[in-house]
Design an enzyme around this catalytic site. Structure first.
Site, short mmCIF file in Angstrom:
data_model
loop_
_atom_site.label_atom_id
_atom_site.label_comp_id
_atom_site.label_asym_id
_atom_site.label_seq_id
_atom_site.Cartn_x
_atom_site.Cartn_y
_atom_site.Cartn_z
N ARG A 81 -16.60 -0.41 -2.83
CA ARG A 81 -15.84 0.68 -3.45
C ARG A 81 -16.55 2.02 -3.31
O ARG A 81 -16.42 2.90 -4.15
CB ARG A 81 -15.57 0.38 -4.92
CG ARG A 81 -15.05 -1.01 -5.22
CD ARG A 81 -13.64 -1.20 -4.74
NE ARG A 81 -13.17 -2.57 -5.01
CZ ARG A 81 -11.94 -3.00 -4.73
NH1 ARG A 81 -11.08 -2.19 -4.18
NH2 ARG A 81 -11.59 -4.25 -4.98
N GLY A 82 -17.34 2.17 -2.24
CA GLY A 82 -18.01 3.42 -1.96
C GLY A 82 -19.38 3.58 -2.58
O GLY A 82 -20.04 4.61 -2.36
N HIS A 122 -0.71 -12.12 0.69
CA HIS A 122 -1.57 -11.19 -0.02
C HIS A 122 -2.12 -11.80 -1.31
O HIS A 122 -3.29 -11.60 -1.65
CB HIS A 122 -0.79 -9.90 -0.32
CG HIS A 122 -1.65 -8.70 -0.46
ND1 HIS A 122 -1.15 -7.42 -0.39
CD2 HIS A 122 -2.98 -8.54 -0.67
CE1 HIS A 122 -2.14 -6.54 -0.55
NE2 HIS A 122 -3.25 -7.20 -0.73
N TYR A 130 0.86 -1.18 0.00
CA TYR A 130 0.00 0.00 0.00
C TYR A 130 0.90 1.23 0.00
O TYR A 130 1.55 1.56 1.00
CB TYR A 130 -0.92 0.02 1.22
CG TYR A 130 -1.95 -1.07 1.27
CD1 TYR A 130 -2.22 -1.88 0.16
CD2 TYR A 130 -2.68 -1.31 2.43
CE1 TYR A 130 -3.18 -2.88 0.22
CE2 TYR A 130 -3.64 -2.31 2.49
CZ TYR A 130 -3.88 -3.09 1.38
OH TYR A 130 -4.83 -4.08 1.45
N SER A 165 -13.82 -4.21 1.32
CA SER A 165 -14.74 -3.46 0.44
C SER A 165 -16.21 -3.79 0.73
O SER A 165 -16.99 -4.00 -0.20
CB SER A 165 -14.43 -3.70 -1.03
OG SER A 165 -13.19 -3.14 -1.38
N PRO A 166 -16.63 -3.81 2.00
CA PRO A 166 -18.04 -4.10 2.29
C PRO A 166 -18.98 -2.99 1.85
O PRO A 166 -20.19 -3.21 1.75
CB PRO A 166 -18.05 -4.27 3.81
CG PRO A 166 -16.93 -3.41 4.29
CD PRO A 166 -15.86 -3.55 3.23
#
Length: 327
Positions: free
Chosen positions: A204-205, A121, A56, A200-201
């Site tokens: 992605r917004g 990962h 990241y 990502s619950p």
């Protein structure tokens, strides 16, 4: 905030965790000070599991997190990851040498001697998962990590890995618009007493009050590489997303709160992992860990957003390299 166990013998943590990928610009420019303030607020909300990775921001997320851990490390259950190289010619490396170098570098950047949960990962397809588990078990026996996690794997890989040693957590994308884990990973984690950490619950917004406008997304925003946001699919997806937003408001919640509560309803071993640097957004997310949806609400959500409703695959060709396919 509900509490849930992180793996077989792991600590009890808040059912909602904090992801740090967007602390370093995955969804546009990021302010480090805003991220630090968000971390502090999260602890007060009961969000005490922080998730990061060595890739990241090419280590910048871990470096930023180290500033927070200096004063609050005793209150944080920490997770990081290894196995992605960002080298287009060799994107994944699960060799013992690379994994050890990655772990030691993460420990140095984070300013800690021990990482509570350490994930693979991405699984390098040519390398047996049994070999990788042996490497991770050595790290555990050396005291450098507390527990082993696997990310974006198939149920069959979990079965093979668990035959070698305990897997405390599997991290997979899971939300009302990405429900592939229901085809084996959700059940496999329950069977092996592992946590399913659902990243990502909030999709992605898109399961939020402010629906993104793809044309306005900045350079570097990961959503520009996701087919569900392209000109053909996005207008179709908007129809159901707006209906879900209206239903959430009718029930006195934000869409994000309802989306988190839905993910947590999938099983007592599920942990929601939204990523945000906004205190206000994390307050909505954390609230999802305090409510229990009724059977009637779950049925209505299923009607509005039935399995497979989203137009377009969750990843395009580039991003789909690495996550294991199944079913």
């Amino acid at each position: 905030m509900q509490k849930r166990r992180l793996g077989q013998d792991g600590p009890m943590i808040g059912a909602v965790a904090l992801g740090t990928m967007n602390f370093v610009g995955a969804y546009g420019p990021a302010d480090p000070e805003e991220s630090l303030r968000c971390m502090a607020a999260c602890l007060e909300m009961g969000v005490d599991h922080f998730d990061t990775s060595n890739v990241y921001g090419m280590g910048r997320a871990e470096e930023l997190l180290s500033r927070f851990l200096k004063d609050h490390g005793d209150r944080v259950v920490l997770a990081s990851k290894c196995g992605i190289t960002r080298n287009p010619d060799h994107p994944f490396d699960n060799s013992p040498t690379h994994m050890r170098q990655s772990l030691d570098a993460s420990l140095k950047r984070l300013g800690v001697e021990h990482i509570h949960l350490y994930y693979l990962h991405r699984h390098e397809a040519a390398r047996p998962i049994e070999e990788i588990m042996e490497t991770l078990l050595k790290f555990r026996d050396e005291g450098k990590i507390g527990a082993i996690g696997l990310s974006e794997i198939a149920p069959s890989t979990l079965e093979r890995a668990a035959a070698v040693g305990p897997v405390a957590a599997v991290q997979s994308e899971y939300s009302l618009w990405t429900r592939q884990p229901e085809l084996g990973i959700l059940q496999g984690c329950a069977r092996h007493d592992a946590a399913l950490v659902a990243f990502s619950p909030i999709a992605r917004g898109v399961l939020s009050d402010t629906l993104p406008e793809p044309k306005e997304l900045g350079d570097g925003d990961i959503r520009l590489r996701i087919p569900r946001f392209n000109g053909e699919n996005w207008p179709r997806n908007l129809i159901r997303l707006r209906a879900f937003r209206e239903y959430a408001h009718d029930n006195g919640h934000s869409p994000a709160t309802l989306a988190i509560a839905w993910v947590l309803s999938r099983g007592p071993h599920v942990i929601a992992l939204p990523g945000s640097r906004s205190i206000a957004h994390m307050q909505e997310n954390a609230h999802g860990g305090t409510i229990t949806l009724t059977s009637q609400q779950l049925e209505e959500i299923e009607r509005i957003l039935p399995v497979g409703w989203a137009h377009g695959p969750r990843y395009g060709e580039e991003l789909s390299k690495g996550p294991e396919g199944y079913c």
